[in-house]
Design a protein around this motif. Structure first.
Motif, PDB file in Angstrom:
ATOM      1  N   MET A 121     -18.314   2.489 -11.452  1.00 39.55           N
ATOM      2  CA  MET A 121     -18.688   2.192 -10.071  1.00 39.55           C
ATOM      3  C   MET A 121     -20.179   2.446  -9.849  1.00 39.55           C
ATOM      4  SD  MET A 121     -17.647   1.076  -7.159  1.00 39.55           S
ATOM      5  CE  MET A 121     -15.858   1.227  -7.282  1.00 39.55           C
ATOM      6  N   ASP A 122     -20.664   3.570 -10.391  1.00 40.40           N
ATOM      7  CA  ASP A 122     -22.096   3.874 -10.262  1.00 40.40           C
ATOM      8  C   ASP A 122     -22.936   2.815 -10.964  1.00 40.40           C
ATOM      9  OD1 ASP A 122     -21.432   6.128  -8.869  1.00 40.40           O
ATOM     10  OD2 ASP A 122     -21.674   7.516 -10.565  1.00 40.40           O
ATOM     11  N   TYR A 123     -22.451   2.350 -12.123  1.00 42.53           N
ATOM     12  CA  TYR A 123     -23.190   1.331 -12.865  1.00 42.53           C
ATOM     13  C   TYR A 123     -23.240   0.022 -12.083  1.00 42.53           C
ATOM     14  CZ  TYR A 123     -24.157  -2.234 -16.377  1.00 42.53           C
ATOM     15  OH  TYR A 123     -24.680  -3.307 -17.060  1.00 42.53           O
ATOM     16  N   ALA A 124     -22.098  -0.353 -11.469  1.00 43.45           N
ATOM     17  CA  ALA A 124     -22.056  -1.594 -10.697  1.00 43.45           C
ATOM     18  C   ALA A 124     -23.022  -1.530  -9.505  1.00 43.45           C
ATOM     19  CB  ALA A 124     -20.635  -1.854 -10.217  1.00 43.45           C
ATOM     20  N   LYS A 125     -23.045  -0.373  -8.829  1.00 38.63           N
ATOM     21  CA  LYS A 125     -23.950  -0.225  -7.686  1.00 38.63           C
ATOM     22  C   LYS A 125     -25.410  -0.256  -8.131  1.00 38.63           C
ATOM     23  CE  LYS A 125     -20.753   2.430  -4.789  1.00 38.63           C
ATOM     24  NZ  LYS A 125     -20.507   3.740  -4.135  1.00 38.63           N
ATOM     25  N   ALA A 126     -25.685   0.412  -9.249  1.00 38.65           N
ATOM     26  CA  ALA A 126     -27.062   0.435  -9.752  1.00 38.65           C
ATOM     27  C   ALA A 126     -27.508  -0.964 -10.162  1.00 38.65           C
ATOM     28  CB  ALA A 126     -27.160   1.396 -10.937  1.00 38.65           C
ATOM     29  N   LYS A 127     -26.601  -1.731 -10.745  1.00 40.21           N
ATOM     30  CA  LYS A 127     -26.929  -3.089 -11.170  1.00 40.21           C
ATOM     31  C   LYS A 127     -27.229  -3.974  -9.963  1.00 40.21           C
ATOM     32  CE  LYS A 127     -23.598  -5.386 -13.060  1.00 40.21           C
ATOM     33  NZ  LYS A 127     -22.602  -5.871 -14.040  1.00 40.21           N
ATOM     34  N   GLU A 128     -26.405  -3.853  -8.936  1.00 39.33           N
ATOM     35  CA  GLU A 128     -26.638  -4.644  -7.725  1.00 39.33           C
ATOM     36  C   GLU A 128     -27.974  -4.261  -7.077  1.00 39.33           C
ATOM     37  OE1 GLU A 128     -23.352  -4.072  -5.164  1.00 39.33           O
ATOM     38  OE2 GLU A 128     -21.929  -5.200  -6.412  1.00 39.33           O
ATOM     39  N   SER A 129     -28.262  -2.963  -7.061  1.00 42.26           N
ATOM     40  CA  SER A 129     -29.517  -2.501  -6.465  1.00 42.26           C
ATOM     41  C   SER A 129     -30.718  -3.015  -7.248  1.00 42.26           C
ATOM     42  CB  SER A 129     -29.526  -0.967  -6.421  1.00 42.26           C
ATOM     43  OG  SER A 129     -30.751  -0.490  -5.907  1.00 42.26           O
TER      44      SER A 129
END
Length: 286
Positions: free
Chosen positions: A195-203
């Motif tokens: 989840m953290d990776y997905a958010k970081a990627k979107e950011s």
């Protein structure tokens, strides 16, 4: 289905034969043909044919294994044989014989041989050779069917437990059964990281899109499922398969599997079982 008239016809046939004080099968066939007894099947029901035939067979077995004299029980065997051979069904319905009834049949054969009725063992041997019997463990003539079914279930459960113990002895299957895949995979940590990776990627994409063209790289954001979700599905499937295994084998998730005590041969022995069927056939070969 009212089978009383059919059973009454059988009783009358056996009574007529008994009145002649005969013991030969030839005389029984003569009485059978004189009464045109094969017509008993003309009134057979249109449905539940198996129940109908087993009821007739069972009625004859009741006569054959009763406490009456040998001469009174003898026509029960003859009638059983004729009903099987004359039945209109193809393939023939076999004669269900319980373990207890097979013991009584063995005793009947012994008594007949001792009284010089050589035709009885010969006829029973012919029935065995032709595969007329279907052997089982439930005594349909008794009045304790529920108790016997419970005993069969208990015996079956004992066999399943024995099979599980032998299967899991000296293997790692037992440890696998108690494995919590979610804990092994550290599912909570994986879900958080994904989840953290997905958010970081979107950011990162949002920030980069302000300065460069990221149109060709948008497919990277279009993953259907996160890694954590995929691992969670695997864990759920693992748990579902374990639960199905527990239900089919009767093994509890908290059971400790160990080899049960048995003899050195490693074979399962049920105290309630005997070699009655084998003894019967061996007796007829003597």
């Amino acid at each position: 289905m009212d089978l009383a008239p059919f059973k009454l016809d059988i009783d009358e046939l056996l009574d007529d034969y008994a009145k002649e004080n005969c013991t030969s099968f030839t005389d029984f066939k003569r009485v059978w043909m004189a009464k045109k007894f094969s017509y008993i099947f003309e009134g057979r029901p249109k449905t539940n044919s198996g129940v109908f035939m087993q009821s007739l067979f069972l009625h004859c077995i009741g006569h054959m294994t009763s406490q009456s004299s040998l001469l009174q029980r003898l026509p029960g065997l003859y009638c059983l044989y004729c009903l099987y051979e004359c039945q209109p069904y193809k393939p023939h319905y076999k004669i269900y014989l319980s373990l207890e009834e097979s013991k009584k049949l063995k005793d009947f054969v012994i008594e007949a041989k001792q009284n010089g009725l050589a035709l009885v063992p010969a006829l029973v041997k012919r029935m065995l050779d032709k595969g007329m019997f279907l052997f089982g463990f439930i005594n349909l003539l008794g009045d304790n069917e529920a108790k016997e079914v419970d005993e069969m279930n208990a015996s079956q459960n004992k066999r399943v437990k024995f099979a599980c113990d032998k299967l899991f002895a000296n293997t790692q299957i037992g440890s696998y059964m108690h494995t919590d895949l979610g804990v092994e995979f550290e599912l909570d940590s994986i879900k958080k990281l994904s989840m953290d990776y997905a958010k970081a990627k979107e950011s990162a994409f949002a920030e980069a899109s302000q300065t460069v063209d990221v149109e060709d790289a948008k497919h990277i954001l279009q993953n259907d499922k996160l890694l954590g979700d995929k691992v969670e599905e695997i864990v759920k499937e693992w748990d579902a398969q374990k639960e199905e295994f527990y239900q089919k084998t009767g093994v509890s998730p908290h059971d400790e599997l160990a080899v049960v005590d048995n003899d050195e041969s490693g074979e399962f022995h049920d105290e309630n079982e005997t070699d009655a069927f084998d003894e019967l056939e061996q007796l007829l070969l003597e």
